[in-house]
Structure formats: C-alpha cells, structure tokens
Design a protein around this motif. Structure first.
Motif, PDB file in Angstrom:
ATOM      1  N   VAL A   1       0.831  -1.206   0.000  1.00  0.00           N
ATOM      2  CA  VAL A   1       0.000   0.000   0.000  1.00  0.00           C
ATOM      3  C   VAL A   1       0.864   1.253   0.000  1.00  0.00           C
ATOM      4  N   TYR A   2       1.930   1.234   0.801  1.00  0.00           N
ATOM      5  CA  TYR A   2       2.711   2.449   0.997  1.00  0.00           C
ATOM      6  C   TYR A   2       3.970   2.534   0.132  1.00  0.00           C
ATOM      7  N   LEU A   3       4.420   1.384  -0.387  1.00  0.00           N
ATOM      8  CA  LEU A   3       5.659   1.393  -1.158  1.00  0.00           C
ATOM      9  C   LEU A   3       5.460   1.064  -2.624  1.00  0.00           C
ATOM     10  N   GLY A   4       4.267   0.579  -2.974  1.00  0.00           N
ATOM     11  CA  GLY A   4       3.974   0.295  -4.370  1.00  0.00           C
ATOM     12  C   GLY A   4       3.942  -1.189  -4.686  1.00  0.00           C
ATOM     13  N   ILE A   5       3.135  -1.538  -5.675  1.00  0.00           N
ATOM     14  CA  ILE A   5       2.945  -2.920  -6.085  1.00  0.00           C
ATOM     15  C   ILE A   5       4.232  -3.559  -6.622  1.00  0.00           C
ATOM     16  N   PRO A   6       5.001  -2.882  -7.488  1.00  0.00           N
ATOM     17  CA  PRO A   6       6.208  -3.532  -8.012  1.00  0.00           C
ATOM     18  C   PRO A   6       7.190  -3.945  -6.906  1.00  0.00           C
ATOM     19  N   ALA A   7       7.397  -3.055  -5.931  1.00  0.00           N
ATOM     20  CA  ALA A   7       8.327  -3.384  -4.839  1.00  0.00           C
ATOM     21  C   ALA A   7       7.811  -4.572  -4.045  1.00  0.00           C
ATOM     22  N   ALA A   8       6.521  -4.570  -3.738  1.00  0.00           N
ATOM     23  CA  ALA A   8       5.952  -5.667  -2.963  1.00  0.00           C
ATOM     24  C   ALA A   8       5.936  -6.963  -3.757  1.00  0.00           C
ATOM     25  N   ASN A   9       5.715  -6.874  -5.074  1.00  0.00           N
ATOM     26  CA  ASN A   9       5.699  -8.074  -5.911  1.00  0.00           C
ATOM     27  C   ASN A   9       7.048  -8.782  -5.873  1.00  0.00           C
ATOM     28  N   ALA A  10       8.121  -8.026  -6.020  1.00  0.00           N
ATOM     29  CA  ALA A  10       9.458  -8.610  -5.952  1.00  0.00           C
ATOM     30  C   ALA A  10       9.727  -9.186  -4.564  1.00  0.00           C
ATOM     31  N   ALA A  11       9.260  -8.480  -3.533  1.00  0.00           N
ATOM     32  CA  ALA A  11       9.478  -8.944  -2.165  1.00  0.00           C
ATOM     33  C   ALA A  11       8.720 -10.231  -1.889  1.00  0.00           C
ATOM     34  N   PHE A  12       7.497 -10.334  -2.367  1.00  0.00           N
ATOM     35  CA  PHE A  12       6.703 -11.553  -2.168  1.00  0.00           C
ATOM     36  C   PHE A  12       7.433 -12.770  -2.724  1.00  0.00           C
ATOM     37  N   SER A  13       8.048 -12.612  -3.894  1.00  0.00           N
ATOM     38  CA  SER A  13       8.739 -13.737  -4.515  1.00  0.00           C
ATOM     39  C   SER A  13       9.902 -14.214  -3.638  1.00  0.00           C
ATOM     40  N   VAL A  14      10.664 -13.273  -3.107  1.00  0.00           N
ATOM     41  CA  VAL A  14      11.813 -13.611  -2.257  1.00  0.00           C
ATOM     42  C   VAL A  14      11.352 -14.246  -0.947  1.00  0.00           C
ATOM     43  N   VAL A  15      10.401 -13.599  -0.296  1.00  0.00           N
ATOM     44  CA  VAL A  15       9.962 -14.062   1.023  1.00  0.00           C
ATOM     45  C   VAL A  15       9.289 -15.421   0.927  1.00  0.00           C
ATOM     46  N   ARG A  16       8.483 -15.632  -0.107  1.00  0.00           N
ATOM     47  CA  ARG A  16       7.824 -16.926  -0.270  1.00  0.00           C
ATOM     48  C   ARG A  16       8.849 -18.049  -0.411  1.00  0.00           C
ATOM     49  N   THR A  17       9.892 -17.830  -1.180  1.00  0.00           N
ATOM     50  CA  THR A  17      10.925 -18.859  -1.354  1.00  0.00           C
ATOM     51  C   THR A  17      11.617 -19.179  -0.040  1.00  0.00           C
ATOM     52  N   VAL A  18      11.972 -18.137   0.714  1.00  0.00           N
ATOM     53  CA  VAL A  18      12.648 -18.354   1.999  1.00  0.00           C
ATOM     54  C   VAL A  18      11.735 -19.079   2.976  1.00  0.00           C
ATOM     55  N   VAL A  19      10.474 -18.692   3.046  1.00  0.00           N
ATOM     56  CA  VAL A  19       9.536 -19.340   3.963  1.00  0.00           C
ATOM     57  C   VAL A  19       9.394 -20.822   3.638  1.00  0.00           C
ATOM     58  N   GLN A  20       9.292 -21.137   2.361  1.00  0.00           N
ATOM     59  CA  GLN A  20       9.189 -22.552   1.970  1.00  0.00           C
ATOM     60  C   GLN A  20      10.426 -23.331   2.395  1.00  0.00           C
ATOM     61  N   GLU A  21      11.598 -22.744   2.219  1.00  0.00           N
ATOM     62  CA  GLU A  21      12.847 -23.405   2.593  1.00  0.00           C
ATOM     63  C   GLU A  21      12.964 -23.574   4.102  1.00  0.00           C
ATOM     64  N   GLU A  22      12.604 -22.551   4.851  1.00  0.00           N
ATOM     65  CA  GLU A  22      12.854 -22.561   6.300  1.00  0.00           C
ATOM     66  C   GLU A  22      11.799 -23.310   7.094  1.00  0.00           C
ATOM     67  N   THR A  23      10.586 -23.413   6.567  1.00  0.00           N
ATOM     68  CA  THR A  23       9.525 -24.063   7.343  1.00  0.00           C
ATOM     69  C   THR A  23       9.258 -25.506   6.924  1.00  0.00           C
ATOM     70  N   THR A  24      10.025 -25.993   5.964  1.00  0.00           N
ATOM     71  CA  THR A  24       9.914 -27.408   5.586  1.00  0.00           C
ATOM     72  C   THR A  24      10.794 -28.223   6.512  1.00  0.00           C
ATOM     73  N   PRO A  25      10.212 -29.199   7.225  1.00  0.00           N
ATOM     74  CA  PRO A  25      11.038 -30.013   8.137  1.00  0.00           C
ATOM     75  C   PRO A  25      12.191 -30.669   7.404  1.00  0.00           C
ATOM     76  N   ARG A  26      13.368 -30.642   8.011  1.00  0.00           N
ATOM     77  CA  ARG A  26      14.560 -31.219   7.396  1.00  0.00           C
ATOM     78  C   ARG A  26      14.752 -32.643   7.871  1.00  0.00           C
ATOM     79  N   THR A  27      15.049 -33.518   6.944  1.00  0.00           N
ATOM     80  CA  THR A  27      15.238 -34.915   7.279  1.00  0.00           C
ATOM     81  C   THR A  27      16.715 -35.241   7.388  1.00  0.00           C
TER      82      THR A  27
END
Length: 426
Positions: free
Chosen positions: A400-426
């Motif tokens: 809302v405050y920084l713009g859609i393009p900035a948030a779009n790029a951020a979503f891609s990065v954060v989603r990847t990290v969350v998937q990596e960090e919250t998947t249980p490691r075997t």
C-alpha cells in the motif's frame, strides 16, 4: 510459574536424587529406573514447562529452568541432592554444578553436551514448530531417540514417544529450543567440581560419544560410560544398563551429604511408558576420565562482542561464518563497522524487541529494493518469532505504501525463503 511439576518415589527419609528429562519427554522416561533407584534414594522427577500436562510457562534459558527446579526443591526443604539429567536435563545439571555447586553433591549426565549442535539448528527447529506445530518433531523423535532395531521391535514405545512430543505445548517446546541454542559451557567445564558420570549411547546421533568425551576431558572428576545398543534415550532403550551405572555412581556419594524430603508427590495424570519386551541388559563400561578475557577497566564498553553475539543470534552462525570467511583486508573494516554499529549499537538496544526490529528492517529493505538482504532478514525474522502469516501481512502493508512492483518482488523472495525454512529437514 516459578516452580516445576514433579513427583517423588522411594522412602521419605532417604537422600534425594533428582532426575531431569530430555526435551519432548516427560518424567516417565525414567520409569524403568525407579524400582531399583528408589530402594536407596528418594527419587524426585520433574517435567519441563508445558510437558506432560505441566503448566505452559515457557522458560527463557537453561538457567531459568535450573532456578525453577531449585525453587521447587526449596519449597520441599531440599538443600543438597544428587542429580541425573538427560539431554536438556543434563544442561540443567551442568548449569547447577557451575552456578550452585553448594546444592549438587554428585552429577550424572546422560546424552548431554556442553553445547547442543549449533544455535542455527535449534532456532530453525523453532521456526518449523511455529509454522507446522509439533507433528514434524513428533514423527522424527523415534529415529532420533532409538536405534532402528529397538524402534522396529517396540512399536508401543514408539507410539508413546510420538504422542509424548505431540502433546507438548508448542510455545514451551520452542522456548526450550531457544534455551539450547544459547547454551554453551565449553569454556567453563573445568569449574565443575563434583564427581560426574557421563553416560552415552554408542549409537546416539544427537549427542554421541564425541560430545561425551568433550565433557569427560573438560570436567576434572569425570568418568565415561558407553552404553552399547542405545541411542539418545538410553534410559528407555537400555534401562538395566543405565540403572546399574547410576546405582554404582551414587553409591559412592556420602549419604549424609544429601537431603531427605518427607513430602507427598503431586497427583498429576500422565501417560506411563509401555512395557519393554523382551528386556535386554548389555553391560556398560566405565572408563577413567582422561581464563576468560579481561574486560576494559574504564570507559565505554566495546560494542563488538555484544554486536557479534546479536548478529549470530539473529542471522545465524552459518550466515555470519560465511560472510566472515568471504571477507578480506579490503572489506574487513566494513564488516567490523556493521558488527559494532548496526548490531552492537542498534540491534542490542532495549527500546524495541527483536520481532519489532525485524518488522522495521523488512519494510526498509522492501522500500530500498534490497532483495538479497531481504532474504537474509526473512530468515532472521522467522528465527525472531514472526510467522509466515505475519510476514505476508507486512508485505501487504508495504504494498500500500511502497507500491505494487516493490511488494511483488518482495513476495517472490519471502515466499521462497519461507518454503525453505519451514519445511522439516530430514
């Protein structure tokens, strides 16, 4: 809140031996030792906060757990006792021996270590639990705690272990992981001044023989006992061998140095350990056991050490080690500046907690388009206690405050990290 759930077994006028549990277990992990130990001693067992139905008041550190144990024993009039601890219970024993040697007459450390793995490992475990609950930890417990042969032959014990972890309070489990992440007494082992028995399963992949030998090498009056055919929960997997070791160890302690407690046990319902069949009792062998820096006397304290401590706790040892290894004489002054100024001067201030600082940092990085640093600090935010849902809300607010393009790029990065960090490691 300042005491622990407990129970007592054995003669009321007998000297006291305290049994401390492993992370994710209850006092029932010691069930197979009670019949023999309670012949000569009053056995005091306790549950960790949020374990076994105990009140869910998370402990912030190993020292906090030790203080709660002492408060509980103080209420019963117990001043001096023998102590046995498994895993995090062993960490509590080491803390007591270092900070309150007047209370501990003799010490037995089972599947213990002066440092449990790396801080990164335990903080990542907290991220997984915060995101997925305790199911991943519960299903992984049998493999970590028992040998394959034992797990295959004892399905009732395996199910007991899974349910024990699953019914633990997640917040208390995460707090215990944080406590272990911060626990490191490697440089202090020489100050442990009580007779110490170090017991380790020969097949323990969590805190194995290498960690046991570190304890024995560092503690002046220590002996090593290797239990064959046992993994992390040796008292469950090889009860007769562990019991025999404990009886022999505590029989050497002058009984008049220990307190007695004529008290009633707490009536707390919990699930006892199923019977082990067929029983096995291998012989465990006991073997003989094989200055902090000065602070500036005056002037403002150097922010480098607290800054490096905060930097490692927030970003993780692996990241900091990698950055340090990659630095050279050209950028070393810059890394020193970051450690002293950003981490030693700002991140260590008390005005904001680390969760809030992570929120501010993530928003600033999105605004500046610093996507590489955004990935690093997303991992840090998860370690600092933010959930994936909260990270999503931060990015929505930033859009809302920084713009859609900035948030779009951020979503891609954060989603990847969350998937990596919250998947249980075997």
């Amino acid at each position: 809140m300042n005491t622990l759930q407990y129970r007592c077994d054995g003669p009321e006028d007998a000297p006291v031996v305290v049994l401390g549990p492993s992370l994710g277990t209850t006092w029932h992990m010691w069930d197979r030792q009670i019949a023999e130990l309670s012949r000569a001693w009053r056995i005091f067992r306790f549950d960790l906060p949020g374990h076994g139905g105990a009140p869910a008041h998370p402990a912030s550190s190993v020292a906090d757990l030790a203080d709660r144990l002492l408060a509980t024993l103080d209420g019963l009039g117990v001043q001096r006792f023998g102590y046995v601890g498994c895993s995090i219970g062993g960490a509590v024993g080491l803390d007591l021996a270092l900070r309150r040697p007047d209370r501990v007459a003799s010490l037995a450390l089972v599947a213990a270590s002066p440092r449990f793995g790396t801080a990164d490992e335990f903080r990542q475990r907290g991220v997984v639990v915060r995101t997925n609950g305790l199911d991943p930890m519960a299903h992984a417990a049998p493999e970590a705690w028992f040998t394959q042969g034992f797990a295959a032959a004892q399905p009732a014990i395996v199910e007991w272990a899974v349910q024990m972890v699953r019914t633990t309070d997640p917040g208390c489990y995460i707090a215990a992981c944080e406590a272990l992440a911060a626990f490191d007494v490697r440089s202090e082992l020489g100050r442990v001044g009580v007779p110490t028995l170090v017991v380790v399963g020969s097949e323990d992949k969590v805190t194995g023989p290498a960690e046991a030998r570190t304890l024995v090498a560092g503690i002046p009056d220590a002996r090593l006992a290797l239990v064959p055919g046992a993994s992390h929960l040796a008292p469950v997997e090889q009860p007769a061998a562990v019991t025999d070791l404990l009886v022999r160890h505590f029989s050497t302690v002058p009984q008049d140095t220990l307190s007695a407690i004529p008290v009633q046990q707490q009536a707390v319902p919990s699930v006892s350990m199923p019977a082990i069949s067929p029983p096995v009792a291998p012989v465990a062998q006991i073997a003989p056991a094989p200055a902090p820096p000065e602070l500036p006397e005056q002037g403002r304290s150097d922010p480098y050490e607290p800054g490096m401590k905060a930097r490692r706790e927030v970003l993780g040892d692996a990241h900091v080690d990698r950055v340090t290894a990659d630095s050279d004489s050209f950028d070393e002054p810059f890394q020193d500046l970051v450690t002293r100024y950003a981490w030693g001067e700002v991140w260590t201030r008390e005005g904001l907690d680390r969760r809030t600082r992570s929120v501010v940092t993530l928003t600033a990085l999105v605004a500046g388009g610093h996507l590489d640093d955004l990935a690093v600090h997303t991992r840090a935010a998860l370690r600092n206690g933010l959930t994936p849902d909260e990270l999503r809300e931060i990015l929505l607010h930033a859009a809302v405050y920084l713009g859609i393009p900035a948030a779009n790029a951020a979503f891609s990065v954060v989603r990847t990290v969350v998937q990596e960090e919250t998947t249980p490691r075997t």
